[in-house]
Design a protein around this motif. Structure first.
Motif, mmCIF file in Angstrom:
data_model
loop_
_atom_site.group_PDB
_atom_site.id
_atom_site.type_symbol
_atom_site.label_atom_id
_atom_site.label_comp_id
_atom_site.label_asym_id
_atom_site.label_seq_id
_atom_site.Cartn_x
_atom_site.Cartn_y
_atom_site.Cartn_z
ATOM 1 N N MET A 165 2.521 31.867 49.578
ATOM 2 C CA MET A 165 3.722 31.062 49.612
ATOM 3 C C MET A 165 3.502 29.827 48.761
ATOM 4 N N SER A 224 11.097 28.347 45.335
ATOM 5 C CA SER A 224 9.982 28.448 46.275
ATOM 6 C C SER A 224 10.213 29.635 47.189
ATOM 7 N N SER A 225 9.142 30.072 47.830
ATOM 8 C CA SER A 225 9.247 31.217 48.728
ATOM 9 C C SER A 225 8.030 31.293 49.635
ATOM 10 N N ASP A 284 6.998 34.221 50.205
ATOM 11 C CA ASP A 284 6.427 35.426 49.597
ATOM 12 C C ASP A 284 6.611 35.346 48.086
ATOM 13 N N LEU A 285 5.694 34.657 47.413
ATOM 14 C CA LEU A 285 5.835 34.447 45.972
ATOM 15 C C LEU A 285 5.887 35.738 45.156
ATOM 16 N N LYS A 317 9.305 37.265 45.667
ATOM 17 C CA LYS A 317 10.387 36.457 45.097
ATOM 18 C C LYS A 317 10.411 36.559 43.576
ATOM 19 N N SER A 348 11.809 39.894 42.740
ATOM 20 C CA SER A 348 13.243 39.883 43.010
ATOM 21 C C SER A 348 14.011 39.186 41.893
ATOM 22 N N ASN A 349 13.487 38.058 41.418
ATOM 23 C CA ASN A 349 14.138 37.349 40.311
ATOM 24 C C ASN A 349 14.165 38.201 39.049
ATOM 25 N N ARG A 397 7.953 26.859 56.510
ATOM 26 C CA ARG A 397 9.205 26.627 55.775
ATOM 27 C C ARG A 397 9.331 25.181 55.323
ATOM 28 N N GLU A 406 8.463 22.239 47.070
ATOM 29 C CA GLU A 406 9.497 22.467 46.045
ATOM 30 C C GLU A 406 10.137 21.146 45.634
#
Length: 110
Positions: free
Chosen positions: A1, A18-19, A21-22, A25, A28-29, A74, A81
């Motif tokens: 993360m 930010s995530s 789960d980098l 993420k 996904s991007n 979180r 971030e």
């Protein structure tokens, strides 16, 4: 993360995110951009214009989950971030992130 950036190597513009789960993420991007369905319309438009080879995906900073209580993950990611947004200022001509709303304006509801 942690926190990541997507950089347009032609224009130098950045998208900071930010995530927890980098790897997920970032994947996904990439997928959303390749499918022309990314939520950030300006980033998507430049991806369409310059092509995937004009962009890099990079982790800026990781958070070690073993050093932070799970219920604080979180908040820790959000704070990290915010630090990177403050540092890199990826707004307007410098980036794809929307500018932060001033607190006074956000709290001024009639």
């Amino acid at each position: 993360m942690g926190v990541y950036q997507i950089k347009n190597t032609v224009t130098g513009k950045l998208f900071i995110g930010s995530s927890l789960d980098l790897p997920g993420k970032l994947n996904s991007n990439r997928f959303q951009l390749s499918m022309k369905s990314h939520h950030n319309k300006e980033l998507q438009a430049d991806w369409n214009l310059y092509g995937s080879d004009a962009f890099t995906f990079e982790v800026l900073e990781n958070i070690n989950p073993e050093k932070i209580a799970q219920e604080s993950w979180r908040n820790a990611v959000a704070e990290l971030e915010e630090k990177w947004l403050d540092t890199l200022q990826p707004y307007g001509d410098k980036g794809y992130n929307p500018p932060a709303k001033p607190l006074a304006a956000a709290n001024n509801t009639l």
